[in-house]
Design a protein around this motif. Structure first.
Motif, PDB file in Angstrom:
ATOM      1  N   UNK A  73       0.849  -1.201   0.000  1.00 19.93           N
ATOM      2  CA  UNK A  73       0.000   0.000   0.000  1.00 19.93           C
ATOM      3  C   UNK A  73       0.883   1.250   0.000  1.00 19.93           C
ATOM      4  N   UNK A  74       1.908   1.253   0.847  1.00 19.73           N
ATOM      5  CA  UNK A  74       2.829   2.401   0.888  1.00 19.73           C
ATOM      6  C   UNK A  74       3.546   2.583  -0.450  1.00 19.73           C
ATOM      7  N   UNK A  75       4.005   1.463  -1.022  1.00 24.00           N
ATOM      8  CA  UNK A  75       4.740   1.534  -2.286  1.00 24.00           C
ATOM      9  C   UNK A  75       3.868   2.133  -3.389  1.00 24.00           C
ATOM     10  N   UNK A  76       2.622   1.677  -3.465  1.00 23.44           N
ATOM     11  CA  UNK A  76       1.700   2.180  -4.494  1.00 23.44           C
ATOM     12  C   UNK A  76       1.347   3.638  -4.236  1.00 23.44           C
ATOM     13  N   UNK A  77       1.115   3.965  -2.974  1.00 22.24           N
ATOM     14  CA  UNK A  77       0.679   5.315  -2.621  1.00 22.24           C
ATOM     15  C   UNK A  77       1.734   6.368  -2.935  1.00 22.24           C
ATOM     16  N   UNK A  78       3.021   6.022  -2.716  1.00 17.21           N
ATOM     17  CA  UNK A  78       4.076   7.015  -2.858  1.00 17.21           C
ATOM     18  C   UNK A  78       4.921   6.829  -4.120  1.00 17.21           C
ATOM     19  N   UNK A  79       4.401   6.039  -5.066  1.00 18.14           N
ATOM     20  CA  UNK A  79       5.078   5.880  -6.352  1.00 18.14           C
ATOM     21  C   UNK A  79       4.139   6.350  -7.461  1.00 18.14           C
ATOM     22  N   UNK A  80       4.513   7.413  -8.154  1.00 19.43           N
ATOM     23  CA  UNK A  80       3.672   7.966  -9.211  1.00 19.43           C
ATOM     24  C   UNK A  80       4.046   7.426 -10.590  1.00 19.43           C
ATOM     25  N   UNK A  81       5.263   6.989 -10.754  1.00 21.04           N
ATOM     26  CA  UNK A  81       5.694   6.423 -12.034  1.00 21.04           C
ATOM     27  C   UNK A  81       6.884   5.493 -11.787  1.00 21.04           C
TER      28      UNK A  81
ATOM     29  N   UNK B 187       7.393  -1.017  -9.123  1.00 25.56           N
ATOM     30  CA  UNK B 187       7.398  -1.631  -7.789  1.00 25.56           C
ATOM     31  C   UNK B 187       7.874  -3.056  -8.009  1.00 25.56           C
ATOM     32  N   UNK B 188       8.903  -3.460  -7.297  1.00 24.62           N
ATOM     33  CA  UNK B 188       9.505  -4.775  -7.531  1.00 24.62           C
ATOM     34  C   UNK B 188       9.586  -5.556  -6.216  1.00 24.62           C
ATOM     35  N   UNK B 189       9.112  -6.793  -6.243  1.00 27.18           N
ATOM     36  CA  UNK B 189       9.153  -7.664  -5.070  1.00 27.18           C
ATOM     37  C   UNK B 189      10.061  -8.846  -5.384  1.00 27.18           C
ATOM     38  N   UNK B 190      11.050  -9.082  -4.537  1.00 27.40           N
ATOM     39  CA  UNK B 190      11.991 -10.178  -4.768  1.00 27.40           C
ATOM     40  C   UNK B 190      12.164 -11.010  -3.498  1.00 27.40           C
ATOM     41  N   UNK B 191      12.644 -12.220  -3.684  1.00 30.37           N
ATOM     42  CA  UNK B 191      12.987 -13.080  -2.536  1.00 30.37           C
ATOM     43  C   UNK B 191      14.295 -13.780  -2.854  1.00 30.37           C
ATOM     44  N   UNK B 192      15.320 -13.453  -2.066  1.00 34.17           N
ATOM     45  CA  UNK B 192      16.641 -14.026  -2.306  1.00 34.17           C
ATOM     46  C   UNK B 192      17.397 -14.119  -0.981  1.00 34.17           C
ATOM     47  N   UNK B 193      18.052 -15.261  -0.759  1.00 34.29           N
ATOM     48  CA  UNK B 193      18.833 -15.499   0.465  1.00 34.29           C
ATOM     49  C   UNK B 193      17.988 -15.256   1.714  1.00 34.29           C
ATOM     50  N   UNK B 194      16.756 -15.742   1.647  1.00 29.25           N
ATOM     51  CA  UNK B 194      15.823 -15.647   2.777  1.00 29.25           C
ATOM     52  C   UNK B 194      15.439 -14.213   3.122  1.00 29.25           C
ATOM     53  N   UNK B 195      15.559 -13.313   2.153  1.00 32.20           N
ATOM     54  CA  UNK B 195      15.173 -11.912   2.352  1.00 32.20           C
ATOM     55  C   UNK B 195      14.070 -11.563   1.357  1.00 32.20           C
ATOM     56  N   UNK B 196      12.943 -11.133   1.876  1.00 29.90           N
ATOM     57  CA  UNK B 196      11.830 -10.661   1.052  1.00 29.90           C
ATOM     58  C   UNK B 196      11.960  -9.151   0.944  1.00 29.90           C
TER      59      UNK B 196
END
Length: 252
Positions: A174-182, A185-194
């Protein structure tokens, strides 16, 4: 020795989740017994207060969910009518989205009030959970023409509390969408880190230490009451997940 024994009992109560009570022992002197009885009485009052609080929040949860369910059902029925205009459809969908968001906030607020687990531990497909959480903001992402990218293998599963990780993702996305106008948004999971990254407005360095404080809002624009990240932090603390923020103004 008697006083030390009583102190040790009180200290052990902090980790017993209210399941143990102060034990009064015959070998305790009269003064220690009086003190132990007073502490036990106080503990009983606290336990009863917490029980009533949990019962109250449970009842409130039910009472609030009932009208939300009615609103959502009403929206679904209206949308099945082939004669309604596109303008009405758009308004009904806005009501539907707002109602779903309200339901999620109620669930999160109940977690804050109770500080209890949100459900059982189970295998959770991380990418599926990400897509479920972002569904509420799909229209906003489309309107802003933001690239939403999930770089997580579909078969990547972890033993987690699904409601907990979903609530965390919901608030962060929600924060990412709200404060990104252009941009993205990228979601990754690597080495047990989301990781959730974006090309949004970023955060001033002096605001970062206060992000997880209740009602704190660094940005003057946007919606929200400043409790989303508090909920995220509480959940992370409860399940021993570590959370870290990396940001600077203008760089998401």
């Amino acid at each position: 020795k008697q006083m030390t024994d009583l102190v040790e009992q009180i200290e052990s109560l902090a980790t017993s989740n209210g399941k143990e009570f102060i034990r009064i022992k015959p070998e305790h002197g009269e003064e220690i017994i009086k003190l132990a009885r007073a502490l036990k009485h106080y503990q009983n009052r606290l336990t009863e207060t917490l029980r009533r609080e949990q019962e109250f929040t449970g009842n409130i949860s039910h009472e609030l969910r009932t009208p939300i369910t009615a609103i959502l059902t009403g929206c679904e029925l209206i949308l099945t009518d082939p004669n309604i205009s596109e303008k009405t459809i758009a308004r009904v969908k806005q009501i539907e989205t707002a109602s779903r968001r309200m339901g999620e906030q109620i669930q999160s607020l109940l977690f804050l009030a109770r500080e209890q687990a949100l459900g059982a531990m189970e295998p959770v497909a991380i990418s599926e959970c990400v897509y479920d959480a972002v569904e509420l903001f799909a229209q906003d992402i489309k309107n802003k023409k933001i690239l939403f990218d999930v770089d997580i293998a579909p078969d990547m599963t972890l033993i987690l509390n699904r409601q907990a990780i979903y609530t965390v993702l919901l608030n962060l996305l929600r924060n990412a969408v709200q404060y990104t106008e252009k941009g993205f948004i990228r979601v990754t999971f690597e080495k047990n880190i989301l990781s959730i990254g974006d090309s949004g407005i970023g955060i001033e360095p002096e605001f970062v230490p206060f992000l997880f404080e209740r009602f704190f809002r660094g940005a003057k624009t946007g919606e929200g009451f400043g409790i989303g990240l508090v909920i995220v932090k509480r959940i992370c603390d409860y399940y021993n997940w570590k959370i870290r923020v990396i940001s600077e103004p203008g760089h998401g």
